[in-house]
Write a protein that holds these residues in place. Structure first.
Motif, PDB file in Angstrom:
ATOM      1  N   MET A  84       0.849  -1.198   0.000  1.00  0.00           N
ATOM      2  CA  MET A  84       0.000   0.000   0.000  1.00  0.00           C
ATOM      3  C   MET A  84       0.881   1.244   0.000  1.00  0.00           C
ATOM      4  O   MET A  84       1.946   1.253   0.586  1.00  0.00           O
ATOM      5  CB  MET A  84      -0.904   0.014   1.220  1.00  0.00           C
ATOM      6  CG  MET A  84      -1.999  -1.048   1.165  1.00  0.00           C
ATOM      7  SD  MET A  84      -2.993  -1.006   2.653  1.00  0.00           S
ATOM      8  CE  MET A  84      -1.747  -1.477   3.857  1.00  0.00           C
ATOM      9  N   LYS A  85       0.393   2.275  -0.661  1.00  0.00           N
ATOM     10  CA  LYS A  85       1.168   3.488  -0.816  1.00  0.00           C
ATOM     11  C   LYS A  85       0.329   4.711  -0.447  1.00  0.00           C
ATOM     12  O   LYS A  85      -0.902   4.690  -0.489  1.00  0.00           O
ATOM     13  CB  LYS A  85       1.634   3.643  -2.268  1.00  0.00           C
ATOM     14  CG  LYS A  85       2.506   2.498  -2.789  1.00  0.00           C
ATOM     15  CD  LYS A  85       3.877   2.513  -2.144  1.00  0.00           C
ATOM     16  CE  LYS A  85       4.781   1.440  -2.764  1.00  0.00           C
ATOM     17  NZ  LYS A  85       6.107   1.422  -2.134  1.00  0.00           N
TER      18      LYS A  85
ATOM     19  N   CYS B 181       5.741   9.485  -3.592  1.00  0.00           N
ATOM     20  CA  CYS B 181       5.162   8.193  -3.253  1.00  0.00           C
ATOM     21  C   CYS B 181       5.864   7.659  -2.013  1.00  0.00           C
ATOM     22  O   CYS B 181       7.106   7.611  -1.959  1.00  0.00           O
ATOM     23  CB  CYS B 181       5.325   7.224  -4.414  1.00  0.00           C
ATOM     24  SG  CYS B 181       4.556   5.609  -4.128  1.00  0.00           S
TER      25      CYS B 181
ATOM     26  N   PHE C  25       2.748   3.429   3.088  1.00  0.00           N
ATOM     27  CA  PHE C  25       1.637   3.831   3.951  1.00  0.00           C
ATOM     28  C   PHE C  25       1.779   3.188   5.335  1.00  0.00           C
ATOM     29  O   PHE C  25       2.266   2.079   5.464  1.00  0.00           O
ATOM     30  CB  PHE C  25       0.304   3.393   3.337  1.00  0.00           C
ATOM     31  CG  PHE C  25      -0.887   3.999   4.013  1.00  0.00           C
ATOM     32  CD1 PHE C  25      -1.428   5.174   3.556  1.00  0.00           C
ATOM     33  CD2 PHE C  25      -1.464   3.398   5.125  1.00  0.00           C
ATOM     34  CE1 PHE C  25      -2.530   5.745   4.182  1.00  0.00           C
ATOM     35  CE2 PHE C  25      -2.561   3.955   5.757  1.00  0.00           C
ATOM     36  CZ  PHE C  25      -3.089   5.133   5.278  1.00  0.00           C
TER      37      PHE C  25
ATOM     38  N   ARG D 199      -4.659   2.458   9.103  1.00  0.00           N
ATOM     39  CA  ARG D 199      -3.292   2.120   8.728  1.00  0.00           C
ATOM     40  C   ARG D 199      -3.231   0.958   7.738  1.00  0.00           C
ATOM     41  O   ARG D 199      -2.159   0.469   7.410  1.00  0.00           O
ATOM     42  CB  ARG D 199      -2.467   1.796   9.984  1.00  0.00           C
ATOM     43  CG  ARG D 199      -2.235   3.007  10.866  1.00  0.00           C
ATOM     44  CD  ARG D 199      -1.466   2.649  12.126  1.00  0.00           C
ATOM     45  NE  ARG D 199      -1.291   3.830  12.982  1.00  0.00           N
ATOM     46  CZ  ARG D 199      -0.187   4.591  12.981  1.00  0.00           C
ATOM     47  NH1 ARG D 199       0.814   4.283  12.192  1.00  0.00           N
ATOM     48  NH2 ARG D 199      -0.095   5.636  13.773  1.00  0.00           N
ATOM     49  N   SER D 200      -4.380   0.508   7.281  1.00  0.00           N
ATOM     50  CA  SER D 200      -4.403  -0.622   6.353  1.00  0.00           C
ATOM     51  C   SER D 200      -4.952  -0.250   4.983  1.00  0.00           C
ATOM     52  O   SER D 200      -5.282  -1.113   4.184  1.00  0.00           O
ATOM     53  CB  SER D 200      -5.255  -1.753   6.949  1.00  0.00           C
ATOM     54  OG  SER D 200      -6.599  -1.317   7.133  1.00  0.00           O
ATOM     55  N   THR D 201      -5.059   1.053   4.716  1.00  0.00           N
ATOM     56  CA  THR D 201      -5.603   1.506   3.443  1.00  0.00           C
ATOM     57  C   THR D 201      -4.718   2.595   2.852  1.00  0.00           C
ATOM     58  O   THR D 201      -4.377   3.551   3.547  1.00  0.00           O
ATOM     59  CB  THR D 201      -7.036   2.064   3.622  1.00  0.00           C
ATOM     60  OG1 THR D 201      -7.846   1.087   4.273  1.00  0.00           O
ATOM     61  CG2 THR D 201      -7.639   2.429   2.273  1.00  0.00           C
ATOM     62  N   GLY D 202      -4.346   2.459   1.586  1.00  0.00           N
ATOM     63  CA  GLY D 202      -3.556   3.493   0.933  1.00  0.00           C
ATOM     64  C   GLY D 202      -4.419   4.697   0.580  1.00  0.00           C
ATOM     65  O   GLY D 202      -5.651   4.644   0.627  1.00  0.00           O
TER      66      GLY D 202
ATOM     67  N   THR E 103      -4.405   8.504  -2.038  1.00  0.00           N
ATOM     68  CA  THR E 103      -3.781   9.424  -2.994  1.00  0.00           C
ATOM     69  C   THR E 103      -4.371  10.808  -2.787  1.00  0.00           C
ATOM     70  O   THR E 103      -5.603  10.966  -2.761  1.00  0.00           O
ATOM     71  CB  THR E 103      -4.029   8.978  -4.448  1.00  0.00           C
ATOM     72  OG1 THR E 103      -3.432   7.697  -4.658  1.00  0.00           O
ATOM     73  CG2 THR E 103      -3.424   9.966  -5.427  1.00  0.00           C
TER      74      THR E 103
END
Length: 293
Positions: free
Chosen positions: A1-2, A15, A18, A46-49, A51
């Motif tokens: 994940m980023k 970039c 995460f 903390r488990s989802t990227g 943008t």
């Protein structure tokens, strides 16, 4: 994940991995600082990227509060994304804390509250971070006349406000009598402009704007320069009866008041002189965010 930061107006994309705080001492500092705060407050999973794409119509350092407006907008977008229960006061204070205390960017807190609330307000700042935003009940005709009287002009210079603000703070801390007197004069000017606006006396409003500009100039030697003074004189010669540099000074935008019938003449004269002059629109709305359907 980023986590991806994409500042379109700057042409910069970052970039990062995460889930952990990102060094906010360089790079896209505003983006990094906001992400860190929402992550550390437990608002972001903390488990989802994620943008974050941003763009700004006004340059940083223009004196229009661009940086603070961008921080407020990103905080509001993050609040909407995460479903965080933040009101306007909490949002503005959060933006202030991120920008001034955590990132240590010089400046006050008026820009954050203006961006969060929108409209025409008289904002009071007290000890212990207490702020009161008082919406002014100005007659519609007065606001229309004020809007028709305003012109802003970009000098073409984007300046570093930190140096000017640091110079002002240094003189205040040293209890420089001239600066203390000027700051008190600026405070009184806010009350005088409020009274004039509510009464619909735009001439008195403009006179106070002129006096506050003289007080502002006396707080630091770098607030004005030859280019600013030249454009202000051209503005006066073209019909402006009041003017002031927006923000910290040293460049950025100039604000003019003129009889509405002379506005096109003023804009033309400033543009011929090398400025970038445009009319002004007042808005009743502050920051807004929505979820794409």
């Amino acid at each position: 994940m980023k986590v991806i930061f994409d500042a379109r107006d700057k042409g910069v994309t970052e970039c990062h991995a995460f889930g952990t705080p990102i060094d906010s001492s360089f790079g896209l500092r505003l983006h990094r600082g906001i992400f860190n705060r929402f992550l550390e407050d437990g608002v972001l999973s903390r488990s989802t990227g994620v943008t974050i794409v941003t763009t700004a119509d006004a340059l940083a350092g223009s004196g229009l509060g661009t940086s603070s407006a961008l921080v407020v907008a990103m905080c509001e977008a993050m609040r909407e994304y995460a479903g965080a229960p933040l009101g306007r006061y909490e949002l503005a204070h959060l933006a202030f804390e991120i920008e001034r205390r955590e990132l240590r960017l010089a400046g006050g807190k008026q820009d954050q509250y203006s961006a969060a609330f929108g409209g025409v307000n008289f904002i009071e700042f007290f000890d212990q971070d207490r702020v009161i935003v008082n919406p002014l009940r100005v007659h519609r005709n007065i606001l229309l006349e004020l809007e028709a009287s305003l012109v802003i002009c970009f000098t073409g210079l984007s300046r570093d406000s930190d140096a000017i603000i640091d110079a002002q703070i240094s003189r205040i801390v040293s209890k420089d009598a001239g600066v203390v007197e000027a700051m008190l004069s600026l405070k009184e000017a806010a009350f005088a402009m409020k009274r004039a606006l509510l009464a619909g006396d735009l001439c008195a409003f403009g006179d106070t704007l002129n006096r506050s500009w003289l007080s502002k100039k006396s707080t630091a030697a770098t607030i004005s320069n030859d280019l600013i003074e030249r454009l202000l004189k051209i503005g006066h010669d073209a019909g402006a009866y009041a003017c002031k540099v927006s923000g910290a000074g040293g460049g950025g935008f100039l604000l003019f008041m003129t009889p509405p019938e002379r506005k096109s003449e003023l804009i033309g004269a400033l543009n011929v002189a090398g400025g970038e002059a445009t009319p002004v629109r007042l808005t009743e709305d502050g920051v807004e965010a929505w979820t794409q359907p």
